[in-house]
Motif scaffolding. Sequence first.
Motif, PDB file in Angstrom:
ATOM      1  N   ARG A  61      -8.242 -20.745  -3.735  1.00 16.34           N
ATOM      2  CA  ARG A  61      -8.709 -19.473  -4.332  1.00 16.34           C
ATOM      3  C   ARG A  61      -8.659 -18.346  -3.317  1.00 16.34           C
ATOM      4  O   ARG A  61      -8.205 -17.229  -3.629  1.00 16.34           O
ATOM      5  CB  ARG A  61     -10.139 -19.639  -4.863  1.00 16.34           C
ATOM      6  CG  ARG A  61     -10.264 -20.395  -6.170  1.00 16.34           C
ATOM      7  CD  ARG A  61     -11.662 -20.246  -6.760  1.00 16.34           C
ATOM      8  NE  ARG A  61     -12.668 -20.914  -5.945  1.00 16.34           N
ATOM      9  CZ  ARG A  61     -13.100 -22.167  -6.145  1.00 16.34           C
ATOM     10  NH1 ARG A  61     -12.581 -22.897  -7.108  1.00 16.34           N
ATOM     11  NH2 ARG A  61     -14.048 -22.682  -5.371  1.00 16.34           N
ATOM     12  N   GLN A  62      -9.136 -18.604  -2.115  1.00 17.33           N
ATOM     13  CA  GLN A  62      -9.163 -17.550  -1.093  1.00 17.33           C
ATOM     14  C   GLN A  62      -7.768 -17.131  -0.659  1.00 17.33           C
ATOM     15  O   GLN A  62      -7.495 -15.941  -0.471  1.00 17.33           O
ATOM     16  CB  GLN A  62      -9.971 -18.014   0.115  1.00 17.33           C
ATOM     17  CG  GLN A  62     -11.457 -17.979  -0.093  1.00 17.33           C
ATOM     18  CD  GLN A  62     -12.215 -18.029   1.219  1.00 17.33           C
ATOM     19  OE1 GLN A  62     -11.780 -17.475   2.231  1.00 17.33           O
ATOM     20  NE2 GLN A  62     -13.360 -18.690   1.216  1.00 17.33           N
ATOM     21  N   VAL A  63      -6.883 -18.096  -0.476  1.00 13.64           N
ATOM     22  CA  VAL A  63      -5.524 -17.773  -0.035  1.00 13.64           C
ATOM     23  C   VAL A  63      -4.805 -16.944  -1.095  1.00 13.64           C
ATOM     24  O   VAL A  63      -4.118 -15.955  -0.783  1.00 13.64           O
ATOM     25  CB  VAL A  63      -4.737 -19.054   0.297  1.00 13.64           C
ATOM     26  CG1 VAL A  63      -3.266 -18.725   0.581  1.00 13.64           C
ATOM     27  CG2 VAL A  63      -5.357 -19.755   1.507  1.00 13.64           C
ATOM     28  N   ASN A  64      -4.974 -17.312  -2.353  1.00 18.36           N
ATOM     29  CA  ASN A  64      -4.335 -16.551  -3.430  1.00 18.36           C
ATOM     30  C   ASN A  64      -4.933 -15.144  -3.547  1.00 18.36           C
ATOM     31  O   ASN A  64      -4.203 -14.167  -3.735  1.00 18.36           O
ATOM     32  CB  ASN A  64      -4.487 -17.287  -4.759  1.00 18.36           C
ATOM     33  CG  ASN A  64      -3.562 -18.486  -4.872  1.00 18.36           C
ATOM     34  OD1 ASN A  64      -2.508 -18.524  -4.234  1.00 18.36           O
ATOM     35  ND2 ASN A  64      -3.943 -19.468  -5.669  1.00 18.36           N
ATOM     36  N   ALA A  65      -6.262 -15.043  -3.417  1.00 21.98           N
ATOM     37  CA  ALA A  65      -6.900 -13.725  -3.483  1.00 21.98           C
ATOM     38  C   ALA A  65      -6.442 -12.848  -2.328  1.00 21.98           C
ATOM     39  O   ALA A  65      -6.215 -11.635  -2.500  1.00 21.98           O
ATOM     40  CB  ALA A  65      -8.424 -13.882  -3.471  1.00 21.98           C
ATOM     41  N   HIS A  66      -6.292 -13.450  -1.156  1.00 20.67           N
ATOM     42  CA  HIS A  66      -5.823 -12.689   0.003  1.00 20.67           C
ATOM     43  C   HIS A  66      -4.391 -12.212  -0.206  1.00 20.67           C
ATOM     44  O   HIS A  66      -4.056 -11.056   0.103  1.00 20.67           O
ATOM     45  CB  HIS A  66      -5.918 -13.555   1.258  1.00 20.67           C
ATOM     46  CG  HIS A  66      -5.447 -12.874   2.499  1.00 20.67           C
ATOM     47  ND1 HIS A  66      -4.147 -12.999   2.970  1.00 20.67           N
ATOM     48  CD2 HIS A  66      -6.071 -12.042   3.373  1.00 20.67           C
ATOM     49  CE1 HIS A  66      -4.014 -12.288   4.072  1.00 20.67           C
ATOM     50  NE2 HIS A  66      -5.156 -11.697   4.332  1.00 20.67           N
ATOM     51  N   ALA A  67      -3.531 -13.083  -0.731  1.00 20.09           N
ATOM     52  CA  ALA A  67      -2.136 -12.704  -0.969  1.00 20.09           C
ATOM     53  C   ALA A  67      -2.052 -11.532  -1.938  1.00 20.09           C
ATOM     54  O   ALA A  67      -1.258 -10.602  -1.753  1.00 20.09           O
ATOM     55  CB  ALA A  67      -1.348 -13.900  -1.501  1.00 20.09           C
ATOM     56  N   GLU A  68      -2.899 -11.555  -2.975  1.00 20.99           N
ATOM     57  CA  GLU A  68      -2.911 -10.459  -3.941  1.00 20.99           C
ATOM     58  C   GLU A  68      -3.389  -9.161  -3.292  1.00 20.99           C
ATOM     59  O   GLU A  68      -2.864  -8.074  -3.586  1.00 20.99           O
ATOM     60  CB  GLU A  68      -3.810 -10.825  -5.123  1.00 20.99           C
ATOM     61  CG  GLU A  68      -3.238 -11.953  -5.978  1.00 20.99           C
ATOM     62  CD  GLU A  68      -4.225 -12.491  -6.986  1.00 20.99           C
ATOM     63  OE1 GLU A  68      -5.340 -11.912  -7.078  1.00 20.99           O
ATOM     64  OE2 GLU A  68      -3.913 -13.479  -7.666  1.00 20.99           O
ATOM     65  N   LYS A  69      -4.368  -9.268  -2.402  1.00 19.13           N
ATOM     66  CA  LYS A  69      -4.877  -8.082  -1.705  1.00 19.13           C
ATOM     67  C   LYS A  69      -3.802  -7.470  -0.813  1.00 19.13           C
ATOM     68  O   LYS A  69      -3.601  -6.243  -0.811  1.00 19.13           O
ATOM     69  CB  LYS A  69      -6.090  -8.472  -0.862  1.00 19.13           C
ATOM     70  CG  LYS A  69      -6.799  -7.312  -0.189  1.00 19.13           C
ATOM     71  CD  LYS A  69      -7.675  -6.559  -1.154  1.00 19.13           C
ATOM     72  CE  LYS A  69      -8.570  -5.567  -0.445  1.00 19.13           C
ATOM     73  NZ  LYS A  69      -9.482  -4.870  -1.370  1.00 19.13           N
ATOM     74  N   ILE A  70      -3.119  -8.314  -0.061  1.00 20.01           N
ATOM     75  CA  ILE A  70      -2.057  -7.831   0.828  1.00 20.01           C
ATOM     76  C   ILE A  70      -0.949  -7.164   0.024  1.00 20.01           C
ATOM     77  O   ILE A  70      -0.455  -6.083   0.372  1.00 20.01           O
ATOM     78  CB  ILE A  70      -1.492  -8.997   1.666  1.00 20.01           C
ATOM     79  CG1 ILE A  70      -2.532  -9.497   2.673  1.00 20.01           C
ATOM     80  CG2 ILE A  70      -0.209  -8.579   2.393  1.00 20.01           C
ATOM     81  CD1 ILE A  70      -2.914  -8.508   3.739  1.00 20.01           C
ATOM     82  N   GLU A  71      -0.576  -7.794  -1.075  1.00 18.29           N
ATOM     83  CA  GLU A  71       0.501  -7.236  -1.901  1.00 18.29           C
ATOM     84  C   GLU A  71       0.091  -5.903  -2.502  1.00 18.29           C
ATOM     85  O   GLU A  71       0.895  -4.951  -2.563  1.00 18.29           O
ATOM     86  CB  GLU A  71       0.874  -8.223  -2.994  1.00 18.29           C
ATOM     87  CG  GLU A  71       2.077  -7.788  -3.820  1.00 18.29           C
ATOM     88  CD  GLU A  71       2.528  -8.841  -4.805  1.00 18.29           C
ATOM     89  OE1 GLU A  71       3.713  -8.795  -5.213  1.00 18.29           O
ATOM     90  OE2 GLU A  71       1.716  -9.712  -5.169  1.00 18.29           O
ATOM     91  N   SER A  72      -1.154  -5.793  -2.938  1.00 19.30           N
ATOM     92  CA  SER A  72      -1.607  -4.549  -3.564  1.00 19.30           C
ATOM     93  C   SER A  72      -1.655  -3.395  -2.569  1.00 19.30           C
ATOM     94  O   SER A  72      -1.407  -2.240  -2.928  1.00 19.30           O
ATOM     95  CB  SER A  72      -2.991  -4.754  -4.196  1.00 19.30           C
ATOM     96  OG  SER A  72      -3.982  -4.946  -3.197  1.00 19.30           O
ATOM     97  N   LEU A  73      -1.975  -3.685  -1.304  1.00 16.25           N
ATOM     98  CA  LEU A  73      -2.103  -2.631  -0.299  1.00 16.25           C
ATOM     99  C   LEU A  73      -0.789  -2.311   0.399  1.00 16.25           C
ATOM    100  O   LEU A  73      -0.496  -1.143   0.680  1.00 16.25           O
ATOM    101  CB  LEU A  73      -3.148  -3.028   0.747  1.00 16.25           C
ATOM    102  CG  LEU A  73      -4.605  -3.024   0.292  1.00 16.25           C
ATOM    103  CD1 LEU A  73      -5.500  -3.590   1.396  1.00 16.25           C
ATOM    104  CD2 LEU A  73      -5.063  -1.617  -0.066  1.00 16.25           C
ATOM    105  N   PHE A  74       0.007  -3.343   0.695  1.00 16.80           N
ATOM    106  CA  PHE A  74       1.165  -3.145   1.571  1.00 16.80           C
ATOM    107  C   PHE A  74       2.511  -3.452   0.908  1.00 16.80           C
ATOM    108  O   PHE A  74       3.548  -3.332   1.545  1.00 16.80           O
ATOM    109  CB  PHE A  74       1.014  -4.006   2.832  1.00 16.80           C
ATOM    110  CG  PHE A  74      -0.283  -3.764   3.558  1.00 16.80           C
ATOM    111  CD1 PHE A  74      -0.592  -2.504   4.050  1.00 16.80           C
ATOM    112  CD2 PHE A  74      -1.209  -4.779   3.735  1.00 16.80           C
ATOM    113  CE1 PHE A  74      -1.790  -2.268   4.707  1.00 16.80           C
ATOM    114  CE2 PHE A  74      -2.410  -4.564   4.392  1.00 16.80           C
ATOM    115  CZ  PHE A  74      -2.709  -3.303   4.880  1.00 16.80           C
TER     116      PHE A  74
END
Length: 405
Positions: free
Chosen positions: A122-135
Amino acid sequence: MKNICLSFQVHQPFRLRKFPFFDIGEAVDYFDDAANTAVLKRVATKCYLPSNKLLLKLFQKHGKEFRVSFSISGTFLDQCEQYMPEVIESFKKLAETGNVEFLGETYAHSLSAMKSKEEFIRQVNAHAEKIESLFGERPIAFRNTELIYADFIGETVYEMGYKVMLTKGSDWVLGWKCPNYMYSNCANPNLRLLFKNYHLSDDISIRFSDRSWTEWPLTAEKFVHWLKAIPQEEEIVNLFMDYGTFGEHQDAKTGIFDFLGEFPEKVLKQENLKFITPSEAALLPNMGDFAIPYPLSLENEDRNLTAWLSNDMQQDALDTLYDLEDKVVNCQDTKLRKDWLYLQSIDHLYYMSTKGSSGSNLHTSFSPYNSPFAAFINYMNVLTDLSQKLDRVPNHRNFFGIQFI
């Protein structure tokens, strides 16, 4: 050709306010906004903003020949969005150059890989989505919290679609083997492993300002000379370090920014040296599988997990934290879910360390508590309060008295 893989870790936890026993059951927030704001602004002024400004100039000067990677925790990004959005903007400018690769990691910079595969995913997927949304890019290379790695973690990371993972080049793991090659996970050889060259990395991140060090002062020219001296058949040198090296751990007056500013040019003047990102490194020849059954990490001289789990307080705190997982997963209150997520940052366990190692001493120096025991009591009070709050809110399994299966 010898490849230089330069990677930086960026993380800040959400620090807890003082939470005495008598606050349990009261409507009190857990996190200290004033402390979090003050620390972020101090470190941003000393490190993040000037370092990003310098990197942007270096990218503009050297083009795609100079490339780096960042592993940025979700808690750091959330803090920046709340307190200093200009830091996010400075990272976005770096991303726009195309010279930066953003790595995957756990959202809260947590030990979830050791306690719950489901929460880790869950955390890894949430982090990947955050990175994609910002960068604008989804990570394809992975760096677990503090470079923690074991075979079973590598298997999960590979199942999630990552092709390369960064880890620690500990002597007790490598034995006679050299960290300056590409290796692979023993269960899934398609997952490539990059081992940190901790001798050279620590020369910059730890020993740079040590005047008792026989190699002081360290210049970019001297460091590149060491890189050139590495046998040509050793194809990659992985320099992994905390981004706080520049301006925070090594103050600007030590000359650390001069070193960073000169380093790319000194490297690129050499015909047999070039910069490479972790995903690009995954294409290098595989020198063999590695079996690592026991977790290893970046922290302390033992390169294991004892910086966080060396005493009963730390183990009890971690067990109590993850005992709440089922309650949290079934909880409909997004604030409580986020509180639990932020409480997973390993910094809270660092503050409880009684281990006399260089690693724990470093983090104890940043502890807001008078003692490890005080850190433990404060943390456990928070967990007790959170558990009580979770018991009082409805969940999707038992909503309005109806049991769902």
